[in-house]
Design a protein around this motif. Structure first.
Motif, PDB file in Angstrom:
ATOM      1  N   TYR A  19     108.394   4.092  47.147  1.00 23.33           N
ATOM      2  CA  TYR A  19     107.389   2.916  46.869  1.00 23.33           C
ATOM      3  C   TYR A  19     107.709   1.793  47.804  1.00 23.33           C
ATOM      4  O   TYR A  19     106.847   1.211  48.580  1.00 23.33           O
ATOM      5  N   TYR A  20     109.037   1.506  48.014  1.00 22.38           N
ATOM      6  CA  TYR A  20     109.472   0.554  49.167  1.00 22.38           C
ATOM      7  C   TYR A  20     109.234   0.875  50.557  1.00 22.38           C
ATOM      8  O   TYR A  20     108.535   0.152  51.151  1.00 22.38           O
ATOM      9  N   GLU A  22     106.445   2.866  51.376  1.00 20.86           N
ATOM     10  CA  GLU A  22     105.106   2.683  51.612  1.00 20.86           C
ATOM     11  C   GLU A  22     104.686   1.097  51.646  1.00 20.86           C
ATOM     12  O   GLU A  22     104.076   1.020  52.476  1.00 20.86           O
ATOM     13  N   ALA A  23     105.160   0.497  50.967  1.00 23.53           N
ATOM     14  CA  ALA A  23     104.997  -0.971  51.034  1.00 23.53           C
ATOM     15  C   ALA A  23     105.391  -1.610  52.591  1.00 23.53           C
ATOM     16  O   ALA A  23     104.655  -2.284  53.121  1.00 23.53           O
ATOM     17  N   LEU A  26     103.387  -0.445  55.283  1.00 27.30           N
ATOM     18  CA  LEU A  26     101.935  -1.125  55.453  1.00 27.30           C
ATOM     19  C   LEU A  26     102.210  -2.435  56.156  1.00 27.30           C
ATOM     20  O   LEU A  26     101.454  -2.801  56.789  1.00 27.30           O
ATOM     21  N   ILE A  27     103.488  -3.188  56.006  1.00 28.75           N
ATOM     22  CA  ILE A  27     103.743  -4.264  56.545  1.00 28.75           C
ATOM     23  C   ILE A  27     103.921  -3.988  57.915  1.00 28.75           C
ATOM     24  O   ILE A  27     103.520  -4.716  58.803  1.00 28.75           O
ATOM     25  N   LEU A 238     101.133   5.840  55.523  1.00 33.18           N
ATOM     26  CA  LEU A 238     101.692   5.118  54.594  1.00 33.18           C
ATOM     27  C   LEU A 238     101.857   5.864  53.370  1.00 33.18           C
ATOM     28  O   LEU A 238     102.801   5.881  52.478  1.00 33.18           O
ATOM     29  N   ASN A 239     100.681   6.943  53.022  1.00 30.48           N
ATOM     30  CA  ASN A 239     100.885   7.804  51.905  1.00 30.48           C
ATOM     31  C   ASN A 239     100.049   8.987  52.895  1.00 30.48           C
ATOM     32  O   ASN A 239      99.618   9.114  53.665  1.00 30.48           O
ATOM     33  N   ARG A 280     106.198  11.670  47.907  1.00 34.49           N
ATOM     34  CA  ARG A 280     107.210  10.760  47.292  1.00 34.49           C
ATOM     35  C   ARG A 280     108.677  11.389  47.184  1.00 34.49           C
ATOM     36  O   ARG A 280     109.630  11.186  46.219  1.00 34.49           O
TER      37      ARG A 280
ATOM     38  N   ALA B  23     104.497  -8.896  49.379  1.00 39.58           N
ATOM     39  CA  ALA B  23     103.989  -7.612  49.924  1.00 39.58           C
ATOM     40  C   ALA B  23     102.892  -6.955  48.919  1.00 39.58           C
ATOM     41  O   ALA B  23     102.150  -6.240  49.463  1.00 39.58           O
ATOM     42  N   LEU B  26      99.814  -7.991  50.378  1.00 41.29           N
ATOM     43  CA  LEU B  26      99.359  -7.660  51.378  1.00 41.29           C
ATOM     44  C   LEU B  26      98.421  -6.261  51.000  1.00 41.29           C
ATOM     45  O   LEU B  26      97.504  -5.729  51.468  1.00 41.29           O
ATOM     46  N   ILE B  27      99.037  -5.630  50.112  1.00 39.73           N
ATOM     47  CA  ILE B  27      98.655  -4.242  49.401  1.00 39.73           C
ATOM     48  C   ILE B  27      96.998  -4.765  48.677  1.00 39.73           C
ATOM     49  O   ILE B  27      96.073  -3.920  49.170  1.00 39.73           O
ATOM     50  N   GLY B  39      93.249   6.965  49.978  1.00 39.38           N
ATOM     51  CA  GLY B  39      94.492   6.427  49.902  1.00 39.38           C
ATOM     52  C   GLY B  39      94.825   5.678  48.691  1.00 39.38           C
ATOM     53  O   GLY B  39      95.776   5.247  48.577  1.00 39.38           O
ATOM     54  N   GLN B  42      97.536   6.770  45.570  1.00 36.04           N
ATOM     55  CA  GLN B  42      98.858   6.408  45.543  1.00 36.04           C
ATOM     56  C   GLN B  42      99.218   5.126  46.039  1.00 36.04           C
ATOM     57  O   GLN B  42     100.427   4.743  45.429  1.00 36.04           O
ATOM     58  N   ARG B  43      98.444   4.277  46.615  1.00 39.14           N
ATOM     59  CA  ARG B  43      98.710   2.926  46.889  1.00 39.14           C
ATOM     60  C   ARG B  43      98.855   2.274  45.450  1.00 39.14           C
ATOM     61  O   ARG B  43      99.553   1.290  45.354  1.00 39.14           O
ATOM     62  N   GLU B  45      99.837   3.005  42.755  1.00 38.96           N
ATOM     63  CA  GLU B  45     101.243   3.357  42.000  1.00 38.96           C
ATOM     64  C   GLU B  45     102.033   2.266  42.853  1.00 38.96           C
ATOM     65  O   GLU B  45     103.002   1.620  41.923  1.00 38.96           O
ATOM     66  N   VAL B  46     101.882   1.997  44.072  1.00 42.94           N
ATOM     67  CA  VAL B  46     102.871   1.062  44.510  1.00 42.94           C
ATOM     68  C   VAL B  46     102.580  -0.235  44.146  1.00 42.94           C
ATOM     69  O   VAL B  46     103.455  -1.157  43.941  1.00 42.94           O
ATOM     70  N   PHE B  49     104.083  -0.731  40.934  1.00 48.26           N
ATOM     71  CA  PHE B  49     105.768  -0.805  40.985  1.00 48.26           C
ATOM     72  C   PHE B  49     105.998  -2.203  41.252  1.00 48.26           C
ATOM     73  O   PHE B  49     106.908  -2.698  40.690  1.00 48.26           O
ATOM     74  N   LEU B  50     105.374  -2.967  42.332  1.00 44.47           N
ATOM     75  CA  LEU B  50     105.771  -4.116  42.447  1.00 44.47           C
ATOM     76  C   LEU B  50     105.410  -5.105  41.576  1.00 44.47           C
ATOM     77  O   LEU B  50     106.187  -6.076  41.458  1.00 44.47           O
TER      78      LEU B  50
END
Lengths: 498, 498
Positions: A19-20, A22-23, A26-27, A238-239, A280, B23, B26-27, B39, B42-43, B45-46, B49-50
């Protein structure tokens, strides 16, 4: 705790890392495609924070415990390989004293900025002290990581496990002597393609539309990706269902965007076709830098620069291209996009001279790491080798030793992957040609069997196999430079009629 | 631990929350502008999580300790207000039993999907059971949060602290009666703007180029932001130097993009001009939903829909607009962009009838939360009120009670902010007019003094002040609907000549 519970916990732990990742990815994508200039400073803090989180999780006591307890008790091949990859990362990080790593990170960040400045001002002296430090850091790292024969092997291992100095010193000279002999024949040929006939204004929007058509033909899935503009093109997963490509456009030379986009598309196809069961986990990416590059070069050089590809696509091209192309026939076009001409800049090099650029870097960095030469000698040695291999001498260090960012980023041992990928690609193409009438598929535009074959033979495995394991499983032999040698000789013999 | 160390630790703790927030933002931006369809899963989920990380940090024992220990020992006004805002968030979360909150989150996620479906199929019955649950959740939350007079106040407080049912029931009827009287005069006027004269094909790229010009005129800084396309426009601050706008384009009606972009530009200017000292604290955002909306509506309605604005910009507009506009003179143009016409959809409503849409929602949700009506009655009551206030009855629930996402997202108490923002904007504009010859500034296109005045009076403070504190500090009086009443009366009297 029950073993099955612990395995589940480990998987959740890996999910968190991902997860980190992927984030953070994206950055990175955003920073190189969309971010407004003033936003960079604060975003960099966020990137640093997320990177640190990943590093902590990869090197934690918890990770150590998972590896220790699960490795002897796992027979699921995916899980086992996952643990191995985690262990390798864990060991690589753990072996480096924390203080050393931190100093390296600080030096690296500074070096990139200084290199940028040094390149702009064509001032190697500015960069020299930083480069010295980075060489020293890499020597220290290599000592901590360990090696059998040559200290440089420890660095190679990071990017291309299985490949050694011994191997490279065996294949590179063979490749070099063949390339130089072919280059000589090209240079004495009466055939002289004239690039000016295709260097005409080609509006960006038309280039975008045309290259998107080509990506679709390759089987790149736009519902799982996108294409954006950037300064230094790259592909980034990204994924698995969001694998993005970037490219750049020269309105006076469409070759940059067309071949650059297809190159990144090759990377993209790889990531889009990894087995979803690997999602993952750290296995959900390419096997190595070299195998990744084999996929981009496969599509760029073996498919898109081939004659059958343009037999199929030249009419389509003309629909998007400016009117002046109507006077360029397919033969002229094909000759011109394959023009061979020694040049100073690696990323602008043609198909034949490209590996020579890589060898120069390899020889210099190997010698640096082995303390056979010193940083002060670099500009001079660089120019000497350029003259020796390519017959030209860069007029400035900006067009010479300062051109690439890799060393400034602290990466030594990375360059060989480019040439390895090229040799892998030729070897893979050769195998494919035994299974399929590749040229006639390309000629009809039916690239699906090729894409599916690559997905089945290579892409699906992600990092489940080692790079040389993939190569051997697919081609039934280990690294063999002959296929690239033969491909280039045959191709340029036809074009340059020698 | 020394107090100064603890304060530093607290600041670092807030930084960490803000890194996650940046972060995640941005998502969110990417998911609504760029992400390829496959996409998303899966995004998400991220994002989850954040979001969970942020929630954990905001409600942790550690946060409780910081609040308890630092609040009585701080005289720095920024730090003190930061602690208060953290405390409010902490308390709001802590008061809700974890199980209740979790159930709410699940219901909310489901409800949004069901609402989408219900809206598409024009089927209120499908949505009804979910809406009932969401009303119950909000009643429960309100009870936990507490209130003095009316249970709905607890919900209002979340979006617009300081505003109560008492206040709204005082100002809304005044506003309503004036709007309805003005509307009547408009409807009986002989002036009938003909929107078809401006509903001509206007290529998107030209609309983009023109609206970018307008944003620059407002003082929106493109080196600290960007403009992208989306389905439901929004502005989003990633950090103070990266505040992004989004908009949508109707090639047959430029008004959507032009006024929509300026609206979001108003939000963007706010976030770009917050005091940098507030960075990485929860104060680095707008004071409230209502104050934020006052800034977007200020620019959209009070500046960009004014006559002087088009005296300045109509020539520029014609440079970008299709040729057919050459036959539309400035007077006709101005009349048409300000056409008043009751319509079903809130976000498409004109300047005069817009607050009536808000009041309908306010009255219904207040009655729901107070158990004076039940969810089953909503479609019927909605249509009744539409007929009563606007003189039209939606033919379907899709164009009626199902049109907005807010309730499906579990948000009750949010809608009044839109009307409050409008009244704030009028009141702020009135004050500004005492300090500056606003109309002549607009006419000359020199908007810098206006932008600077807003930055100095409002933007810089971020969340350092309460919304009504800002309003009072700027305008020297508390909420007063008269300024909006007067503005609308005067404006439409001139246009509709009554």
């Amino acid at each position: 705790m029950k073993l099955s519970d612990q395995k589940q916990q480990f998987k959740n732990y890996l999910k968190e890392i991902d997860y980190y990742r992927e984030a953070l990815s994206l950055i990175h994508w955003d920073m190189r495609t969309k971010i407004p200039t003033k936003g960079v400073e604060q975003r960099s803090e966020v990137a640093g924070f997320l990177g640190e989180k990943i590093h902590q999780l990869q090197t934690s006591k918890q990770m150590e415990a998972y590896i220790k307890e699960l490795k002897p008790n796992t027979d699921d091949s995916i899980l086992l390989r996952t643990i191995e990859v985690c262990e390798e990362e864990y060991e690589r990080n753990k072996k480096i004293p924390h203080k050393l790593y931190k100093d390296f990170m600080i030096t690296q960040t500074k070096s990139e900025a200084i290199w940028q400045q040094a390149k702009e001002n064509d001032d190697f002296h500015l960069f020299r002290p930083y480069l010295k430090k980075l060489v020293d850091f890499n020597r220290e790292f290599a000592s901590y990581w360990g090696y059998e024969n040559n200290i440089y092997d420890a660095l190679l291992h990071k990017f291309e496990p299985g490949i050694t100095v011994n191997e490279l010193d065996h294949v590179f000279p063979k490749l070099r002597s063949s390339l130089r002999s072919t280059l000589e024949k090209v240079q004495t040929s009466a055939v002289k393609p004239d690039p000016s006939i295709i260097q005409v204004h080609f509006p960006k929007q038309q280039q975008v539309a045309f290259t998107e058509q080509l990506l679709k033909q390759m089987g790149y899935d736009f519902t799982s990706g996108r294409l954006d503009e950037t300064v230094h093109p790259f592909a980034i997963p990204l994924n698995q269902n969001d694998v993005r490509l970037t490219t750049r456009y020269d309105e006076n030379d469409f070759r940059m965007a067309v071949f650059g986009t297809i190159h990144e598309g090759g990377h993209g196809l790889y990531e889009q076709n990894i087995d979803p069961r690997l999602a993952r986990t750290p296995l959900a990416t390419g096997a190595s830098m070299g195998i990744h590059e084999s996929q981009s070069l496969f599509w760029e050089n073996f498919i898109a620069r081939s004659y059958p590809f343009w037999e199929k696509n030249y009419d389509l091209f003309l629909q998007y291209a400016p009117h002046s192309f109507q006077n360029v026939d397919l033969e002229q076009f094909y000759q011109t996009i394959n023009e061979v001409k020694p040049s100073f800049i690696r990323i602008e090099a043609d198909e034949l001279t490209y590996p020579l650029h890589i060898m120069i870097r390899y020889e210099l960095e190997k010698a640096l790491i082995n303390e056979e030469i010193i940083v002060d000698d670099l500009p001079h040695l660089w120019n000497e080798k350029m003259n020796d291999y390519l017959g030209i001498t860069p007029p400035t260090d900006r067009e010479g030793v300062l051109q690439d960012i890799h060393w400034a980023g602290g990466d030594f041992g990375y360059f060989p992957s480019y040439a390895l990928g090229y040799m892998y690609a030729a070897q893979i193409y050769h195998t494919l040609s035994k299974d399929f009438p590749v040229e006639s598929l390309i000629r009809t535009g039916d690239l699906t069997p090729i894409k599916s074959w690559l997905a089945k033979s290579i892409h699906q495995y992600g990092k489940l196999k080692e790079p040389l394991e993939i190569l051997t499983d697919v081609t039934n032999e280990t690294l063999n430079p002959d296929y690239l040698v033969q491909h280039l000789e045959k191709k340029f013999k036809a074009i340059y009629q020698f």
